[in-house]
Write an enzyme that holds these catalytic residues in place. Sequence first.
Site, mmCIF file in Angstrom:
data_model
loop_
_atom_site.group_PDB
_atom_site.id
_atom_site.type_symbol
_atom_site.label_atom_id
_atom_site.label_comp_id
_atom_site.label_asym_id
_atom_site.label_seq_id
_atom_site.Cartn_x
_atom_site.Cartn_y
_atom_site.Cartn_z
ATOM 1 N N ALA A 1 0.866 -1.176 0.000
ATOM 2 C CA ALA A 1 0.000 0.000 0.000
ATOM 3 C C ALA A 1 0.906 1.230 0.000
ATOM 4 O O ALA A 1 2.065 1.162 0.423
ATOM 5 C CB ALA A 1 -0.890 -0.022 1.234
ATOM 6 N N GLY B 1 0.537 -4.930 1.027
ATOM 7 C CA GLY B 1 -0.692 -5.007 0.231
ATOM 8 C C GLY B 1 -0.482 -5.711 -1.110
ATOM 9 O O GLY B 1 -1.435 -6.244 -1.679
ATOM 10 N N GLU C 1 -0.687 -9.329 -0.332
ATOM 11 C CA GLU C 1 -2.111 -9.596 -0.050
ATOM 12 C C GLU C 1 -2.941 -9.640 -1.333
ATOM 13 O O GLU C 1 -3.875 -10.435 -1.449
ATOM 14 C CB GLU C 1 -2.641 -8.522 0.915
ATOM 15 C CG GLU C 1 -2.012 -8.649 2.292
ATOM 16 C CD GLU C 1 -2.243 -7.425 3.168
ATOM 17 O OE1 GLU C 1 -1.789 -6.316 2.780
ATOM 18 O OE2 GLU C 1 -2.868 -7.554 4.217
ATOM 19 N N GLU D 1 4.760 -5.024 7.225
ATOM 20 C CA GLU D 1 4.010 -3.965 7.917
ATOM 21 C C GLU D 1 4.539 -3.684 9.315
ATOM 22 O O GLU D 1 4.529 -2.542 9.778
ATOM 23 C CB GLU D 1 2.520 -4.326 7.992
ATOM 24 C CG GLU D 1 1.769 -4.187 6.675
ATOM 25 C CD GLU D 1 1.826 -5.428 5.796
ATOM 26 O OE1 GLU D 1 2.631 -6.344 6.088
ATOM 27 O OE2 GLU D 1 1.069 -5.487 4.816
HETATM 28 N N1 CAA Z 1 4.550 3.125 -0.952
HETATM 29 C C1 CAA Z 1 4.929 4.270 -1.545
HETATM 30 N N2 CAA Z 1 6.058 4.383 -2.275
HETATM 31 C C2 CAA Z 1 6.838 3.300 -2.392
HETATM 32 C C3 CAA Z 1 6.503 2.072 -1.801
HETATM 33 C C4 CAA Z 1 5.286 2.009 -1.056
HETATM 34 N N3 CAA Z 1 4.848 0.868 -0.507
HETATM 35 N N4 CAA Z 1 7.475 1.172 -2.081
HETATM 36 C C5 CAA Z 1 8.375 1.819 -2.826
HETATM 37 N N5 CAA Z 1 7.999 3.097 -3.024
HETATM 38 C C6 CAA Z 1 8.699 4.141 -3.765
HETATM 39 C C7 CAA Z 1 9.905 4.664 -2.992
HETATM 40 O O1 CAA Z 1 9.520 5.635 -2.046
HETATM 41 C C8 CAA Z 1 10.736 5.219 -4.122
HETATM 42 O O2 CAA Z 1 10.228 6.478 -4.492
HETATM 43 P P1 CAA Z 1 11.232 7.712 -4.804
HETATM 44 O O3 CAA Z 1 12.039 7.240 -5.985
HETATM 45 O O4 CAA Z 1 10.299 8.826 -5.131
HETATM 46 O O5 CAA Z 1 12.056 7.900 -3.579
HETATM 47 C C9 CAA Z 1 10.462 4.266 -5.272
HETATM 48 O O6 CAA Z 1 9.242 3.584 -4.946
HETATM 49 C C10 CAA Z 1 11.546 3.211 -5.454
HETATM 50 O O7 CAA Z 1 11.711 2.555 -4.203
HETATM 51 P P2 CAA Z 1 13.150 2.390 -3.475
HETATM 52 O O8 CAA Z 1 14.054 3.504 -3.863
HETATM 53 O O9 CAA Z 1 12.892 2.185 -2.023
HETATM 54 O O10 CAA Z 1 13.653 1.052 -4.188
HETATM 55 P P3 CAA Z 1 14.661 -0.028 -3.562
HETATM 56 O O11 CAA Z 1 15.008 -0.933 -4.696
HETATM 57 O O12 CAA Z 1 15.762 0.631 -2.829
HETATM 58 O O13 CAA Z 1 13.781 -0.834 -2.490
HETATM 59 C C11 CAA Z 1 11.821 -1.981 -1.683
HETATM 60 C C12 CAA Z 1 12.682 -1.605 -2.917
HETATM 61 C C13 CAA Z 1 12.604 -2.959 -0.796
HETATM 62 C C14 CAA Z 1 10.561 -2.640 -2.209
HETATM 63 C C15 CAA Z 1 11.497 -0.694 -0.889
HETATM 64 O O14 CAA Z 1 10.970 0.278 -1.784
HETATM 65 C C16 CAA Z 1 10.494 -0.895 0.212
HETATM 66 O O15 CAA Z 1 10.835 -1.423 1.255
HETATM 67 N N6 CAA Z 1 9.232 -0.466 -0.024
HETATM 68 C C17 CAA Z 1 8.193 -0.538 0.985
HETATM 69 C C18 CAA Z 1 7.685 -1.948 1.170
HETATM 70 C C19 CAA Z 1 6.652 -1.981 2.272
HETATM 71 O O16 CAA Z 1 6.922 -1.706 3.416
HETATM 72 N N7 CAA Z 1 5.414 -2.384 1.907
HETATM 73 C C20 CAA Z 1 4.326 -2.462 2.847
HETATM 74 C C21 CAA Z 1 3.527 -1.185 2.865
HETATM 75 S S1 CAA Z 1 2.323 -1.162 4.166
HETATM 76 C C22 CAA Z 1 1.010 -2.058 3.571
HETATM 77 O O17 CAA Z 1 1.052 -2.602 2.474
HETATM 78 C C23 CAA Z 1 -0.156 -2.110 4.495
HETATM 79 C C24 CAA Z 1 -1.233 -3.015 4.072
HETATM 80 O O18 CAA Z 1 -1.184 -4.212 4.282
HETATM 81 C C25 CAA Z 1 -2.437 -2.498 3.491
#
Ligand code: CAA
Length: 260
Positions: A66, A111, A114, A134
């Site tokens: 998400a 998400g 999921e 999460e």
């Molecule tokens: N939401 C918003 N933006 C996201 C995102 C997310 N879940 N995941 C990645 N992005 C964005 C980053 O902010 C980044 O944007 P900018 O270039 O503008 O800075 C872009 O995508 C590229 O990401 P990274 O630079 O972080 O890429 P990376 O290769 O270094 O890392 C990754 C990849 C390991 C997937 C890392 O992006 C990450 O950890 N993302 C978050 C994953 C996460 O925590 N997901 C769970 C979200 S909570 C949820 O989903 C709740 C639910 O159940 C409903």
Amino acid sequence: MIFENLLYECSDGIATVTINRPKALNALNQATLKELLSLFTALKDDVAVKVVILTGAGEKAFVAGADISEMQPIDAVAGRHFALLGHKLAATIEELSKPVIAAVNGFALGGGCELALCCDMRLASENARFGQPEVNLGVIPGFGGTQRLPRLIGKGRACELLMTGDMVDAAEAYRIGLVNKVLPADELLPAASKLAAKIASKGQVAIGFVKSALRDGLEIDLARACTYEADLFGLCFATADQKEGMLAFLEKRPAQFTDK
Ligand code: CAA
């Protein structure tokens, strides 16, 4: 239909839905969830579509979760609404009588994992990574991860993923039953299309009944689930596809199903 965050194409009964926000690793913001919800709702009545493939744009991510930037400032009421929107989408995909195949082409986190879990089958590219991170953000999964993950891979394994926030690679996801198959990245969509075409060649009433029996039967006790299966089996005999399928077998020729 025109979408801001989705690509859509359909040919030979197979629809491909691509989540298209590659700069945010296809993260699910509210707008994307709403577009997915209206698309999957419309697919219910689209007779041209027999099987759906769901994938992410780009080479890096299926869906990285998400949208964290959208979630960070919201309050408890908005958080609950956001979760309910995700649940509504997951239920719409599960209740669609047509099979949905997730072609997981990279990160499937939070998400995103999921979303893959509410699909009927999951194929993964070798670079796919799965996880429910999460807890690293101070929250729990909100789109069904605490429920569908243990139902698919068992409580102990799900607990480890949910409590550590660790990612698993595609090989480990295959080993624990999270995905059906792992493929080189360039073979993922062709394999998903081949699987979809095989399913599309069957009588679609029977395919829909298989989906119903699996979905609803697994949530009730075995005796009632078997009665439900018998009801659906009986209903098959009201279809043209049953008459044709069995006659074709007896006449030693391929069946010509009409999905009626
Ligand atoms: N939401 C918003 N933006 C996201 C995102 C997310 N879940 N995941 C990645 N992005 C964005 C980053 O902010 C980044 O944007 P900018 O270039 O503008 O800075 C872009 O995508 C590229 O990401 P990274 O630079 O972080 O890429 P990376 O290769 O270094 O890392 C990754 C990849 C390991 C997937 C890392 O992006 C990450 O950890 N993302 C978050 C994953 C996460 O925590 N997901 C769970 C979200 S909570 C949820 O989903 C709740 C639910 O159940 C409903």
